[in-house]
Design a protein around this motif. Structure first.
Motif, short mmCIF file in Angstrom:
data_model
loop_
_atom_site.label_atom_id
_atom_site.label_comp_id
_atom_site.label_asym_id
_atom_site.label_seq_id
_atom_site.Cartn_x
_atom_site.Cartn_y
_atom_site.Cartn_z
N CYS A 46 68.21 86.66 42.32
CA CYS A 46 68.52 87.01 43.71
C CYS A 46 68.63 85.76 44.59
CB CYS A 46 67.44 87.94 44.28
SG CYS A 46 67.50 89.61 43.64
N TYR A 50 72.82 84.87 43.89
CA TYR A 50 73.56 85.65 44.90
C TYR A 50 72.67 86.02 46.08
CZ TYR A 50 71.72 89.11 41.54
OH TYR A 50 70.93 89.81 40.65
N GLU A 52 73.21 86.18 49.20
CA GLU A 52 73.85 87.00 50.23
C GLU A 52 74.47 88.28 49.67
OE1 GLU A 52 76.62 84.79 52.59
OE2 GLU A 52 75.08 83.56 53.50
N LYS A 53 74.29 88.52 48.39
CA LYS A 53 74.86 89.73 47.80
C LYS A 53 74.20 90.97 48.37
CE LYS A 53 75.47 92.19 43.43
NZ LYS A 53 75.23 92.19 41.97
N PRO A 54 74.98 91.94 48.81
CA PRO A 54 74.38 93.18 49.31
C PRO A 54 73.91 94.07 48.16
CG PRO A 54 76.78 93.32 49.43
CD PRO A 54 76.45 91.93 48.95
N THR A 63 71.36 99.09 52.88
CA THR A 63 71.89 97.87 52.28
C THR A 63 70.95 96.73 52.65
OG1 THR A 63 73.78 96.34 52.16
CG2 THR A 63 73.38 97.40 54.26
N ALA A 65 70.48 92.31 51.82
CA ALA A 65 70.89 91.10 51.11
C ALA A 65 69.79 90.71 50.13
CB ALA A 65 71.14 89.97 52.10
N GLU A 68 67.08 88.59 51.54
CA GLU A 68 66.22 89.33 52.46
C GLU A 68 65.22 90.19 51.69
OE1 GLU A 68 66.55 92.64 56.09
OE2 GLU A 68 68.37 91.91 55.08
N ARG A 149 77.04 81.83 49.90
CA ARG A 149 77.34 82.02 51.32
C ARG A 149 78.71 82.64 51.46
NH1 ARG A 149 78.64 77.95 53.79
NH2 ARG A 149 78.28 78.71 55.89
N ARG A 150 78.76 83.84 51.98
CA ARG A 150 80.06 84.48 52.21
C ARG A 150 80.94 83.64 53.11
NH1 ARG A 150 80.40 90.31 54.34
NH2 ARG A 150 79.36 89.30 56.08
N TRP A 170 81.09 92.42 45.50
CA TRP A 170 81.75 91.39 46.32
C TRP A 170 83.13 91.82 46.75
CZ3 TRP A 170 78.96 88.47 48.93
CH2 TRP A 170 77.78 87.92 48.43
N SER A 173 82.44 93.43 49.91
CA SER A 173 81.86 92.60 50.96
C SER A 173 82.79 91.50 51.48
CB SER A 173 80.57 91.95 50.43
OG SER A 173 79.98 91.12 51.40
#
Length: 339
Positions: A46, A50, A52-54, A63, A65, A68, A149-150, A170, A173
């Motif tokens: 995580c 990824y 920032e992956k939701p 949802t 990240a 988070e 980072r998106r 992705w 997203s």
């Protein structure tokens, strides 16, 4: 006892989401934990692959990240004062004469404990690279195997290749930031969660992404590490050139159990076989949870790893406190230390 020698109740190998939740579960039962991870930070894939992956299937979070989620799990574990040993790999596992276990690491750390929880994901990991000529010339500048980072892909034309969860997540997203998003897959059937696939197809119908199916990656065009086009080919040999700045090949991870492969566990396809009711391996006092553990009808979901963490902690309790009877309590009635 030297600064590199420790004693605790439970050693947790792996500081990903499942390992972090195991700290909480052990702590709620009054058991102290030390946590070992080969990465420099907690969070496992995580954090490393990824952040920032939701993620859509964590209870209570429509949802969240990945980074988070790790932050919340760290906060949840914090009241129990776990001791983290990061940036070091577990190199040895030895049973003592009294039945306890000693875990040793690449930094000469030695921890004696009553039980071990292996939450090491799939072990050491690296990306499966597509067999494209000249691929290495674009890696790190135009070709990436993860999204940290998106924002790095804002106003870019992005080709996503693959049919699993990462590719589909992705694909849902990145249209929020990218100028153009293509999804390349060799067939029209995807391996991701059905609801996610349905949402991706809905975005395609709205023109927010373009499905390039059934096609496979065939070549790259560009100079000085700057991608200009991705060449794809279908099963009949028909080619298409997709104008793109970025290629994201999501073909899964090549994994390696490392020293754990030689510890005498029963393995099935590079996963550790456990009792599904306790998550104990065939070695008494050694448990495995999360992606590294397997049993009949195993689901590789973070939420299942959370459940396995709870089962393992309760199975370990009599090993740590053999003279105490465990009376099950809900956290709502038991409370958390410091609250």
């Amino acid at each position: 006892m030297s600064k590199n020698n420790h004693q605790t109740d439970v050693v947790i190998i792996g500081a990903g989401p499942t390992g972090l939740f195991a700290i909480f579960q052990c702590g709620m039962l009054g058991m102290k934990t030390h946590v070992i991870d080969a990465l420099e930070a907690t969070g496992g894939q995580c954090t490393a692959l990824y952040p920032e992956k939701p993620i859509y299937d964590i209870p209570g979070f429509p949802t969240v990240a990945a980074a988070e989620l790790i932050e919340h799990l760290e906060q949840q574990a914090a009241p129990f004062d776990p001791l983290y040993h990061l940036d070091q790999q577990v190199t040895g596992l030895q049973q003592e004469s009294n039945g306890n276990w000693t875990v040793t690491t690449s930094k000469s750390t030695a921890i004696s404990c009553k039980a071990v929880i292996i939450a090491a994901g799939a072990g050491a990991f690296g990306p499966n690279r597509p067999p494209l000529e000249g691929l290495e010339n674009f890696e790190g500048s135009s070709v990436f195997y993860l999204v940290k980072r998106r924002e790095a892909f804002r106003d870019k034309s992005v080709v996503i290749a693959g049919g699993g969860d990462s590719a589909v997540d992705w694909a849902m997203s990145l249209p929020e930031v990218a100028k153009k998003v293509y999804v390349v897959h060799r067939r029209d059937k995807f391996r991701a969660a059905p609801e996610s696939v349905a949402r991706m197809r809905s975005l395609a119908e709205m023109g927010k992404i373009e499905m390039v199916v059934p096609y496979q990656l065939h070549g790259l065009e560009g100079t000085d590490g700057k991608l200009e086009a991705v060449i794809v080919k279908d099963l009949k040999g028909n080619e298409r050139s997709l104008e793109a700045n970025i290629l994201l090949p999501f073909y899964g991870l090549a994994t390696d159990l490392g020293p754990m492969a030689d510890w005498g566990f029963e393995l099935e396809r590079n996963h550790v076989v456990v009792n599904p009711t306790t998550c104990q391996t065939q070695k008494p006092g050694i448990f495995a949870i999360g992606d590294i553990a397997t049993y009949e009808n195993k689901l590789k979901l973070i939420l299942c790893g959370f459940s396995e963490a709870a089962m393992a902690a309760h199975a370990i309790y009599p090993l740590v406190f053999p003279d105490h009877e465990l009376h099950f309590q809900y956290s709502t009635s038991q409370g958390v230390p410091g609250e």
